[in-house]
Structure formats: structure tokens, C-alpha cells
Write a protein that holds these residues in place. Structure first.
Motif, PDB file in Angstrom:
ATOM      1  N   ARG A  45       0.827  -1.209   0.000  1.00 50.81           N
ATOM      2  CA  ARG A  45       0.000   0.000   0.000  1.00 50.81           C
ATOM      3  C   ARG A  45       0.861   1.259   0.000  1.00 50.81           C
ATOM      4  N   ASN A  46       2.010   1.159   0.644  1.00 48.54           N
ATOM      5  CA  ASN A  46       2.895   2.313   0.763  1.00 48.54           C
ATOM      6  C   ASN A  46       3.631   2.539  -0.561  1.00 48.54           C
ATOM      7  N   PRO A  47       3.382   3.654  -1.246  1.00 47.80           N
ATOM      8  CA  PRO A  47       4.034   3.896  -2.537  1.00 47.80           C
ATOM      9  C   PRO A  47       5.533   4.118  -2.425  1.00 47.80           C
ATOM     10  N   GLU A  48       6.027   4.293  -1.191  1.00 49.26           N
ATOM     11  CA  GLU A  48       7.457   4.515  -0.993  1.00 49.26           C
ATOM     12  C   GLU A  48       8.251   3.211  -0.972  1.00 49.26           C
ATOM     13  N   VAL A  49       7.555   2.062  -0.898  1.00 46.38           N
ATOM     14  CA  VAL A  49       8.257   0.776  -0.914  1.00 46.38           C
ATOM     15  C   VAL A  49       8.977   0.617  -2.251  1.00 46.38           C
ATOM     16  N   ASP A  50      10.241   0.276  -2.194  1.00 44.63           N
ATOM     17  CA  ASP A  50      11.063   0.186  -3.403  1.00 44.63           C
ATOM     18  C   ASP A  50      10.771  -1.116  -4.149  1.00 44.63           C
TER      19      ASP A  50
END
Length: 240
Positions: free
Chosen positions: A26-31
Motif C-alpha cells: 500500500r505504501n508507494p514509498e516501498v522500493d
């Protein structure tokens, strides 16, 4: 797969993070870039207790595999690259066109319109379109449909197509000459044209190049037995 297990190999298959049956964070910051997938592969091997393995990769997974093999060569017994991206092969012409149109446009399309668009896209990956239509096509649809799958396709997969990460290790591909490497290309590949196979083949000393006739980008769908036989014979020759 049956060819490999029938030859006595234990096979581990996993989808990259954000792809197929793997989670879509869900977190768009996950690479979820190519470089971000490398520790996922390494972690999976550690979880399964695998100190080393024969690595087989396809398409963008080949970009991940090349980085993994450059940075962790001691964990690799052999490397097979099937219709993979390398150097500046990303994004493909089709993907580049979609990115120029704007990916949010595709994320918001109605399900029926999305499926029709993706059906044509998927069928371009094989030579035997009838076989794919009658076998695995609906499975591929299920992965990339519904609000979660459709958004993930364009945000996590198409949107991550960037040649710069492949080019970061391009100058180090010669180091892979220390391990057995085979490159498999499909004659009718419309996504990664067969001519592009010569760049990694020339860059990796002692690598072998095999071209599959009457075969599209999804070589494992068009020629599953032939791909399996190439894997088994390669290991029999180079990995005693």
C-alpha cells in the motif's frame, strides 16, 4: 516445470514484489524497482535455506538476476536469461507509448475496456495465440484485473520500467563469465527483439546463445518443453 522436476531438480518459483501473486504494498514509498527486488530474491533464498542455486530469469526478472549475480556471484551455480531486458532495452516500444499517454489513464479504465486492451497486449507475447487463449490467458487476466490488480500493473510494473538500473551493471557483465551463462531468445519476440540478444552475449564471456524458432516473448508458453530441455542439458554440460 515438469521437465525440470522430472530431471530431479527442486524448483522454486516466485513473483517479484508487486507482480503476479506477490503482495502489492500500500505504501508507494516501498522500493519495487529492479534494485529493490534484489534483496527480495536474496531473502527468499535465505528463507528456503539455499546457499546457492541455478538462477533462471525472464523479462524484467532478468534485470534483477543480472544485478544479483554481479553482486552475489558465490550464490549462483548458473544463470539462464530468457528474453530478458539488459542495457537500454527498457522500456519497450509498447510500454513507452503507454507511459507517454499517461498511466493514470489506463489505471482508471473500466474493467471491460481494460481487459480488451490487455488481451491484445498479452496475445502479442506469443506465436501460438490460440493455445494461450485456450490455456493461461484468463490466469494472466486475473493477476492484472480488478481495482488492485489493474492499478498495480501500471503503477508498480509498467511505471517502473527504467533502463538506467540495467545500465548501472552493464560494465560489470563481463564478471559473469566466471559462471555458466546461457541466453535464450525468441525469434518472434515483439517486446525484446532477438537482435538485442547479442549485447549481453558479447558482454558476458563464454556465454551461450540459443534462439527459439516460432516463439514469442513468453517462451515458456510457446515452447515449454524446449525451454525445459535447454535448462536440463545446460546444467548437465556445465554444472557437474
Amino acid at each position: 516445470m515438469p521437465v525440470l522436476t522430472g530431471a530431479g531438480f527442486k524448483v522454486y518459483v516466485f513473483d517479484l514484489l508487486g507482480y503476479g501473486l506477490s503482495e502489492r504494498p500500500r505504501n508507494p514509498e516501498v522500493d519495487m524497482s529492479v534494485s529493490g527486488q534484489v534483496p527480495v530474491l536474496e531473502g527468499l533464498m535465505t528463507l528456503r535455506g539455499l546457499k546457492e542455486a541455478h538462477v533462471v530469469s525472464h523479462e524484467i526478472g532478468g534485470d534483477v538476476a543480472q544485478r544479483f549475480c554481479v553482486f552475489s556471484p558465490s550464490r549462483v551455480r548458473s544463470l539462464t536469461l530468457i528474453d530478458v531486458v539488459s542495457f537500454d532495452a527498457l522500456p519497450s516500444r509498447r510500454t513507452r507509448e503507454q507511459m507517454q499517454e499517461g498511466l493514470e489513464l489506463f489505471v482508471g479504465k473500466p474493467d471491460g475496456e481494460h481487459r480488451e486492451h490487455f488481451r491484445e497486449w498479452l496475445l502479442s507475447t506469443v506465436s501460438n495465440k490460440r493455445h494461450l487463449s485456450e490455456s493461461a490467458l484468463d490466469t494472466y487476466f486475473d493477476f492484472v484485473s480488478c481495482p488492485v490488480g489493474q492499478a498495480s500493473l501500471f503503477q508498480h510494473q509498467v511505471g517502473r520500467c527504467d533502463h538506467r538500473q540495467a545500465e548501472e551493471v552493464a560494465d560489470r557483465l563481463s564478471e559473469l563469465g566466471e559462471m555458466p551463462v546461457q541466453i535464450v531468445r525468441s525469434e518472434d519476440d515483439q517486446w525484446q527483439v532477438v537482435a538485442w540478444a547479442h549485447k549481453p552475449h558479447d558482454a558476458i564471456p563464454n556465454s551461450e546463445l540459443h534462439v527459439l524458432n516460432e516463439c514469442g516473448h513468453f517462451a515458456m508458453e510457446d515452447k515449454p518443453t524446449e525451454v525445459g530441455q535447454l535448462l536440463v542439458s545446460f546444467r548437465a554440460t556445465h554444472c557437474r
